[in-house]
Design an enzyme around this catalytic site. Structure first.
Site, PDB file in Angstrom:
ATOM      1  CD  GLU A 208      -9.144  -9.089  -3.138  1.00 59.67           C
ATOM      2  OE1 GLU A 208      -7.966  -9.405  -2.862  1.00 59.67           O
ATOM      3  OE2 GLU A 208      -9.998  -8.831  -2.268  1.00 59.67           O
TER       4      GLU A 208
ATOM      5  CE  LYS B  67      -4.175  -1.888   2.167  1.00 60.22           C
ATOM      6  NZ  LYS B  67      -5.059  -1.753   3.347  1.00 60.22           N
TER       7      LYS B  67
ATOM      8  NE  ARG C  37      -2.910  -5.091   7.201  1.00 61.06           N
ATOM      9  CZ  ARG C  37      -4.087  -5.576   6.844  1.00 61.06           C
ATOM     10  NH1 ARG C  37      -4.721  -6.404   7.648  1.00 61.06           N
ATOM     11  NH2 ARG C  37      -4.626  -5.237   5.694  1.00 61.06           N
TER      12      ARG C  37
ATOM     13  CE1 TYR D 226      -9.370  -2.668   0.339  1.00 60.39           C
ATOM     14  CE2 TYR D 226      -8.734  -0.695  -0.873  1.00 60.39           C
ATOM     15  CZ  TYR D 226      -8.403  -1.756  -0.052  1.00 60.39           C
ATOM     16  OH  TYR D 226      -7.106  -1.910   0.382  1.00 60.39           O
TER      17      TYR D 226
ATOM     18  CG  HIS E 161      -5.396  -5.953  -0.215  1.00 66.93           C
ATOM     19  ND1 HIS E 161      -6.652  -5.798   0.325  1.00 66.93           N
ATOM     20  CD2 HIS E 161      -5.514  -6.921  -1.157  1.00 66.93           C
ATOM     21  CE1 HIS E 161      -7.490  -6.636  -0.286  1.00 66.93           C
ATOM     22  NE2 HIS E 161      -6.817  -7.332  -1.195  1.00 66.93           N
TER      23      HIS E 161
ATOM     24  CG  ASN F 161      -3.879  -1.709   6.827  1.00 66.07           C
ATOM     25  OD1 ASN F 161      -3.674  -1.458   5.637  1.00 66.07           O
ATOM     26  ND2 ASN F 161      -4.963  -2.328   7.239  1.00 66.07           N
TER      27      ASN F 161
HETATM   28  P1  IDP Z   1      -8.284  -6.228   5.814  1.00 65.46           P
HETATM   29  O1  IDP Z   1      -7.415  -5.371   4.905  1.00 65.46           O
HETATM   30  O2  IDP Z   1      -7.553  -6.648   7.049  1.00 65.46           O
HETATM   31  O3  IDP Z   1      -8.931  -7.369   5.084  1.00 65.46           O
HETATM   32  P2  IDP Z   1     -10.861  -4.897   5.760  1.00 65.46           P
HETATM   33  O4  IDP Z   1     -11.834  -4.881   6.885  1.00 65.46           O
HETATM   34  O5  IDP Z   1     -11.192  -5.734   4.568  1.00 65.46           O
HETATM   35  O6  IDP Z   1      -9.440  -5.268   6.367  1.00 65.46           O
HETATM   36  O7  IDP Z   1     -10.671  -3.396   5.305  1.00 65.46           O
HETATM   37  C1  IDP Z   1     -10.003  -3.090   4.099  1.00 65.46           C
HETATM   38  C2  IDP Z   1      -9.086  -1.922   4.354  1.00 65.46           C
HETATM   39  O8  IDP Z   1      -9.868  -0.773   4.686  1.00 65.46           O
HETATM   40  C3  IDP Z   1      -8.138  -2.085   5.526  1.00 65.46           C
HETATM   41  O9  IDP Z   1      -6.980  -2.830   5.226  1.00 65.46           O
HETATM   42  C4  IDP Z   1      -7.824  -0.636   5.857  1.00 65.46           C
HETATM   43  O10 IDP Z   1      -6.876  -0.078   4.957  1.00 65.46           O
HETATM   44  C5  IDP Z   1      -9.178   0.028   5.624  1.00 65.46           C
HETATM   45  N1  IDP Z   1      -9.994   0.095   6.846  1.00 65.46           N
HETATM   46  C6  IDP Z   1     -10.640  -0.914   7.473  1.00 65.46           C
HETATM   47  N2  IDP Z   1     -11.313  -0.490   8.555  1.00 65.46           N
HETATM   48  C7  IDP Z   1     -11.106   0.842   8.618  1.00 65.46           C
HETATM   49  C8  IDP Z   1     -11.518   1.888   9.525  1.00 65.46           C
HETATM   50  O11 IDP Z   1     -12.256   1.653  10.500  1.00 65.46           O
HETATM   51  N3  IDP Z   1     -11.074   3.153   9.257  1.00 65.46           N
HETATM   52  C9  IDP Z   1     -10.269   3.444   8.182  1.00 65.46           C
HETATM   53  N4  IDP Z   1      -9.863   2.506   7.316  1.00 65.46           N
HETATM   54  C10 IDP Z   1     -10.249   1.223   7.526  1.00 65.46           C
HETATM   55 MG    MG Z   2     -10.407  -7.406   3.633  1.00 63.20          MG
END
Ligand code: IDP
Ligand code: MG
Length: 139
Positions: A126, A9, A102, A49, A115, A112
């Site tokens: 994806e 990222k 992370r 997303y 992905h 973070n």
């Molecule tokens: P993941 O990447 O661990 O699968 P997901 O819940 O699928 O997590 O969320 C996708 C991405 O969206 C996360 O990696 C992060 O960059 C962002 N994200 C998730 N939750 C939040 C939040 O509460 N605030 C801001 N960004 C978030």
């Molecule tokens: Mg996810």
């Protein structure tokens, strides 16, 4: 053999962590089978997303992932998806264990660093957003 889409990222790219992150996955026996650097446009970001459409963080996430070039990769290995998810650590770096990508490099819950697809089905979907079939190698 299982495959998983990985993105380095923008926050990790900006801090010169691409090689380190790819290396961690390689060291765990995951095999690089596709790789490219690109600037994600808003259309691609929204497709990637799509599952998060309508959530409060969606617009910020789309802007963030398209803010600066990223590296897209496909890694292959047995149980690649679950192994990569484990190496990534929790979504929120503050909750991610030390030694995870992370946990070691993530800045906050949005920025973070990495992905990784969360299921074999999503990995397939994806990977197709980023790579054509002849860009994913068997070797
Ligand atoms: P993941 O990447 O661990 O699968 P997901 O819940 O699928 O997590 O969320 C996708 C991405 O969206 C996360 O990696 C992060 O960059 C962002 N994200 C998730 N939750 C939040 C939040 O509460 N605030 C801001 N960004 C978030
Ligand atoms: Mg996810």
């Amino acid at each position: 053999m299982e495959r998983c889409l990985v993105l380095i990222k923008p926050d990790a790219m900006q801090r010169g962590l691409a090689g380190t992150i790819i290396s961690r996955l390689e060291k765990h026996g995951l095999k690089l089978v596709a790789l490219k650097m690109l600037l994600v446009d808003k259309t691609l970001a929204k497709q990637l997303y799509a599952i998060h459409t309508g959530k409060p963080f969606f617009d910020g996430l789309v802007n963030y992932i398209s803010s600066s070039p990223i590296i897209a990769a496909v890694f292959e290995g047995e149980e690649a998806v679950s192994r990569i998810r484990k190496l990534m650590g929790a979504t929120d770096p503050a909750q991610a264990e030390a030694g995870t990508i992370r946990g070691d490099f993530g800045l906050d819950i949005e920025r973070n660093s990495i992905h990784g697809s969360d299921s074999v089905e999503n990995a397939e979907r994806e990977s197709k957003l980023f790579f054509s079939e002849n860009e994913i190698f068997s070797y």
